[in-house]
Every structure is written in structure tokens, then in C-alpha cells.
Design a protein around this motif. Structure first.
Motif, PDB file in Angstrom:
ATOM      1  N   ARG A  17       0.814  -1.042   0.122  1.00 15.41           N
ATOM      2  CA  ARG A  17      -0.448  -0.069   0.210  1.00 15.41           C
ATOM      3  C   ARG A  17       0.557   1.169   0.260  1.00 15.41           C
ATOM      4  NH1 ARG A  17      -5.076  -1.262   0.809  1.00 15.41           N
ATOM      5  NH2 ARG A  17      -5.501  -3.758   1.700  1.00 15.41           N
ATOM      6  N   ASP A  18       0.602   2.178  -0.561  1.00 15.08           N
ATOM      7  CA  ASP A  18       1.435   3.327  -1.106  1.00 15.08           C
ATOM      8  C   ASP A  18       0.734   4.591   0.321  1.00 15.08           C
ATOM      9  OD1 ASP A  18       2.821   5.383  -2.222  1.00 15.08           O
ATOM     10  OD2 ASP A  18       1.550   5.542  -3.826  1.00 15.08           O
ATOM     11  N   ARG A  19       1.384   4.065   1.204  1.00  8.26           N
ATOM     12  CA  ARG A  19       0.633   5.910   1.875  1.00  8.26           C
ATOM     13  C   ARG A  19       1.972   6.767   2.034  1.00  8.26           C
ATOM     14  NH1 ARG A  19      -1.702   2.852   5.858  1.00  8.26           N
ATOM     15  NH2 ARG A  19      -0.952   0.277   6.162  1.00  8.26           N
ATOM     16  N   ARG A  20       2.281   7.439   0.866  1.00  5.77           N
ATOM     17  CA  ARG A  20       3.081   8.322   0.759  1.00  5.77           C
ATOM     18  C   ARG A  20       1.415  10.262   0.058  1.00  5.77           C
ATOM     19  NH1 ARG A  20       6.025   7.617  -4.227  1.00  5.77           N
ATOM     20  NH2 ARG A  20       4.479   6.584  -5.288  1.00  5.77           N
ATOM     21  N   ARG A  21       2.006  10.587   1.423  1.00  2.65           N
ATOM     22  CA  ARG A  21       1.463  12.078   1.659  1.00  2.65           C
ATOM     23  C   ARG A  21       1.151  12.944   0.436  1.00  2.65           C
ATOM     24  NH1 ARG A  21       2.258  14.243   7.558  1.00  2.65           N
ATOM     25  NH2 ARG A  21       1.675  12.600   8.548  1.00  2.65           N
ATOM     26  N   ILE A  22       1.805  12.686  -0.460  1.00  2.00           N
ATOM     27  CA  ILE A  22       2.251  13.400  -1.819  1.00  2.00           C
ATOM     28  C   ILE A  22       2.000  12.404  -3.413  1.00  2.00           C
ATOM     29  CG2 ILE A  22       3.340  15.045  -3.411  1.00  2.00           C
ATOM     30  CD1 ILE A  22       2.458  16.489  -0.749  1.00  2.00           C
ATOM     31  N   ASP A  23       1.205  12.989  -4.108  1.00  2.00           N
ATOM     32  CA  ASP A  23       0.448  11.598  -4.727  1.00  2.00           C
ATOM     33  C   ASP A  23       2.004  12.251  -6.116  1.00  2.00           C
ATOM     34  OD1 ASP A  23      -2.659  10.927  -6.602  1.00  2.00           O
ATOM     35  OD2 ASP A  23      -0.042   9.999  -6.889  1.00  2.00           O
ATOM     36  N   PRO A  24       2.303  11.027  -6.212  1.00  2.00           N
ATOM     37  CA  PRO A  24       2.992  10.881  -7.091  1.00  2.00           C
ATOM     38  C   PRO A  24       2.449  11.651  -9.051  1.00  2.00           C
ATOM     39  CG  PRO A  24       3.045   8.792  -6.730  1.00  2.00           C
ATOM     40  CD  PRO A  24       2.165   9.630  -5.603  1.00  2.00           C
ATOM     41  N   GLU A  25       1.090  11.157  -8.920  1.00  2.00           N
ATOM     42  CA  GLU A  25       0.806  11.130 -10.321  1.00  2.00           C
ATOM     43  C   GLU A  25      -0.042  12.872 -10.564  1.00  2.00           C
ATOM     44  OE1 GLU A  25      -2.133   8.375 -10.815  1.00  2.00           O
ATOM     45  OE2 GLU A  25      -0.553   7.145 -10.976  1.00  2.00           O
ATOM     46  N   THR A  26      -0.366  13.215  -9.359  1.00  2.00           N
ATOM     47  CA  THR A  26      -0.932  14.525  -9.489  1.00  2.00           C
ATOM     48  C   THR A  26       0.493  15.974  -8.564  1.00  2.00           C
ATOM     49  OG1 THR A  26      -2.577  14.263  -7.116  1.00  2.00           O
ATOM     50  CG2 THR A  26      -3.438  13.227 -10.060  1.00  2.00           C
ATOM     51  N   LEU A  28      -0.343  16.162  -5.743  1.00  2.00           N
ATOM     52  CA  LEU A  28      -0.801  17.137  -4.590  1.00  2.00           C
ATOM     53  C   LEU A  28      -1.458  16.480  -3.531  1.00  2.00           C
ATOM     54  CD1 LEU A  28      -4.251  18.039  -7.118  1.00  2.00           C
ATOM     55  CD2 LEU A  28      -2.582  19.298  -6.584  1.00  2.00           C
ATOM     56  N   ARG A  29      -1.221  17.002  -2.304  1.00  2.00           N
ATOM     57  CA  ARG A  29      -1.456  16.855  -0.680  1.00  2.00           C
ATOM     58  C   ARG A  29      -2.854  15.540  -0.697  1.00  2.00           C
ATOM     59  NH1 ARG A  29       1.089  17.760   3.325  1.00  2.00           N
ATOM     60  NH2 ARG A  29      -0.539  16.873   5.580  1.00  2.00           N
ATOM     61  N   ARG A  30      -2.308  14.974  -0.203  1.00  2.00           N
ATOM     62  CA  ARG A  30      -3.712  13.657  -0.301  1.00  2.00           C
ATOM     63  C   ARG A  30      -4.515  13.609   1.221  1.00  2.00           C
ATOM     64  NH1 ARG A  30      -0.584   7.728  -1.784  1.00  2.00           N
ATOM     65  NH2 ARG A  30      -1.014   7.628  -4.359  1.00  2.00           N
ATOM     66  N   GLU A  31      -5.379  13.542   0.828  1.00  2.00           N
ATOM     67  CA  GLU A  31      -6.399  13.822   2.323  1.00  2.00           C
ATOM     68  C   GLU A  31      -5.588  12.932   3.760  1.00  2.00           C
ATOM     69  OE1 GLU A  31      -7.742  16.237   2.661  1.00  2.00           O
ATOM     70  OE2 GLU A  31      -7.468  17.136   1.029  1.00  2.00           O
ATOM     71  N   PRO A  32      -6.220  12.428   4.812  1.00  4.04           N
ATOM     72  CA  PRO A  32      -5.832  11.585   5.212  1.00  4.04           C
ATOM     73  C   PRO A  32      -6.965  10.135   5.204  1.00  4.04           C
ATOM     74  CG  PRO A  32      -5.329  13.920   6.798  1.00  4.04           C
ATOM     75  CD  PRO A  32      -6.428  14.067   5.512  1.00  4.04           C
ATOM     76  N   ASP A  33      -7.896  10.818   5.191  1.00  2.00           N
ATOM     77  CA  ASP A  33      -8.506   9.832   5.388  1.00  2.00           C
ATOM     78  C   ASP A  33      -8.822   8.761   3.829  1.00  2.00           C
ATOM     79  OD1 ASP A  33      -9.895  11.680   3.702  1.00  2.00           O
ATOM     80  OD2 ASP A  33     -11.878  10.924   5.066  1.00  2.00           O
ATOM     81  N   GLN A  34      -8.607   9.312   2.533  1.00  8.15           N
ATOM     82  CA  GLN A  34      -8.372   9.245   0.933  1.00  8.15           C
ATOM     83  C   GLN A  34      -7.611   7.729   1.416  1.00  8.15           C
ATOM     84  OE1 GLN A  34      -6.350  11.376  -1.432  1.00  8.15           O
ATOM     85  NE2 GLN A  34      -6.726   9.830  -3.233  1.00  8.15           N
ATOM     86  N   ASN A  35      -8.019   6.909   0.946  1.00 11.59           N
ATOM     87  CA  ASN A  35      -7.753   5.189   0.734  1.00 11.59           C
ATOM     88  C   ASN A  35      -6.544   5.265  -0.480  1.00 11.59           C
ATOM     89  OD1 ASN A  35      -7.523   2.799   0.998  1.00 11.59           O
ATOM     90  ND2 ASN A  35      -9.187   1.780  -0.338  1.00 11.59           N
ATOM     91  N   PRO A  36      -5.665   5.091  -0.183  1.00 10.59           N
ATOM     92  CA  PRO A  36      -4.142   5.013  -0.599  1.00 10.59           C
ATOM     93  C   PRO A  36      -4.385   4.164  -1.631  1.00 10.59           C
ATOM     94  CG  PRO A  36      -3.925   3.845   2.098  1.00 10.59           C
ATOM     95  CD  PRO A  36      -4.989   4.305   1.525  1.00 10.59           C
TER      96      PRO A  36
END
Length: 246
Positions: A17-26, A28-36
Motif C-alpha cells: 500500500r502506497d502511504r505517501r502523502r503526496i500523490d506522485p501522479e498529480t 497534490l496532497r492527499r487527504e488523511p482519510d483517502q484510501n491509498p
């Protein structure tokens, strides 16, 4: 059961599971509750890791080769210095022995005159009493210090240790022989302090007839010009030359 507690069964593909906070594709910062988004793992190495040459390994190999070359050079220098040191030690020891022998020979050489007097007194029968005790003590002391007397009647003449003062011929010798010891010789080890002064004799066969001696027969006749023996003239012929039978 959480993801950390889930143990994959045999044959099940593990999920990373990718738990990085920054989405490598977009970006943008991921939300804490966003499903990786799960990323399937792969055992194959990344293309960069498989094809990129190892510059660090090459550098380490060059450094290791240079270190080995320097170590070999230092080892050769050490062996050369060790050989030079051994040669120096042997040379110093040899010089020390030579100096010690020279000093000993110089000191013992000062006693030769006294030893000659003791020897002459012994030959004439004057070495008696206290003088005899002192003389024998002196001879024992110098002998203990390394002084050795040499030269005996009957020794073969050796020009390296003998000095011939008299010469003659004898029938009972086969080689040049010492027939009389005029003065004994002395040495310390291999160093000759004084050669033995001797009288020598050669074999009688060594005598050579003087050149130019006229050959004569038993009657005293001399050889003629033709190689024969001319008969001596009689007294009558000498008194009346040219006379014949009447």
C-alpha cells in the motif's frame, strides 16, 4: 485485522500500500482519510538499478589495486633495508674482531724480547730458581692470551712464516727443510707477529754443475773439434816434434 496483522496465505500475491502523502501522479496532497492506491510489488529490479554501471565499485577496485601496489613497494623497501642492516652488522662484527686481534698482537708483541731472553737462558741452563718461576709464569700468561710459538727443526720451509738466514745442502732431506731455529716465530690466531728465523738445507740432488766446465775423460784428455777424444801427446813427441823412424 489490520494490514500490519494480515499474513498472506500461500500463493496469495502480497499487496504493498502506497502511504505517501503526496500523490506522485498529480503532485497534490492527499487527504488523511483517502484510501491509498495499492501498488503491486515486483521482485524485478528497477531499470535504472539493472542497467546503470557501478561507478563506486570501479573506484573501490582502483583504490584497492593502488593500495596493494604501495604495500608491495613498502615490503620491498623493508626487505632491502633488512638486508643492508644484516650486512652492516656482519661488517661491524668483522671489523671489531680485526681491531681486537690487532690490539692483542700489538700488546703481546712487546713481550717477544723478554721471551727470547727466557729461551736463551733455558738453552744455556741459566733458567733456575726464582727466574725460572717468573719465566714460566710469563710464558703461560702470554700463551693463555693467544700467543703461539712456532718453528721446529725438521719443518718444511714456508716463506710465509719462515725467514731463511742461512742456506746449505743435506743428503737426508727431500725438500727445503729447516735445519736450525735461530729465533722462534710467534703468531696470534692467523696473524704472524714475527716469522721464525731459520737455517735451511736443500737436497744434495739440487746441486748443479757449473756451466762452461770442460769435459775430460778419465786420463784427462779433452774432446777434439770432431767430438772425439784426442790422445795426449807423449813426452818424447813433445820434446822432438816432427821426428820419425830412422
Amino acid at each position: 485485522m489490520t494490514d500490519e496483522q494480515h499474513v498472506p496465505e500461500e500463493g496469495e500475491t502480497p499487496v504493498v500500500r502506497d502511504r505517501r502523502r503526496i500523490d506522485p501522479e498529480t503532485g497534490l496532497r492527499r487527504e488523511p482519510d483517502q484510501n491509498p492506491t495499492p501498488v503491486e510489488s515486483s521482485d524485478a529490479p528497477l531499470p535504472d538499478e539493472a542497467t546503470q554501471p557501478s561507478a563506486a565499485s570501479d573506484g573501490e577496485s582502483d583504490a584497492l589495486a593502488q593500495a596493494r601496489a604501495e604495500a608491495t613497494e613498502r615490503l620491498d623497501d623493508l626487505k632491502r633495508l633488512q638486508a643492508e642492516y644484516q650486512n652492516y652488522r656482519r661488517r661491524v662484527e668483522r671489523d671489531r674482531v680485526a681491531v681486537r686481534e690487532a690490539a692483542k698482537a700489538e700488546v703481546l708483541g712487546g713481550f717477544l724480547g723478554v721471551l727470547d731472553d727466557v729461551g736463551r737462558a733455558r738453552e744455556h741452563g741459566d733458567l733456575t730458581g726464582a727466574f725460572r718461576a717468573v719465566g714460566e709464569a710469563l710464558e703461560a700468561a702470554v700463551a693463555k692470551a693467544g700467543l703461539e710459538q712456532f718453528g721446529e727443526v725438521g719443518d718444511e720451509f714456508d716463506p710465509t712464516i719462515h725467514e731463511a738466514l742461512m742456506h746449505g745442502y743435506a743428503d737426508d732431506v727431500k725438500v727445503t727443510t729447516c735445519t736450525q731455529i735461530l729465533q722462534p716465530g710467534y703468531r696470534v690466531g692467523e696473524r704472524v707477529i714475527r716469522p721464525a728465523r731459520v737455517a735451511v738445507a736443500d737436497p744434495t740432488e739440487a746441486l748443479v754443475e757449473p756451466e762452461g766446465h770442460d769435459e775430460q775423460d778419465e786420463n784427462g784428455a779433452e774432446p777434439d773439434d770432431n767430438g772425439g777424444i784426442a790422445a795426449p801427446e807423449s813426452a818424447g813427441d813433445a820434446d822432438h816434434p816432427g821426428t820419425g823412424d830412422n
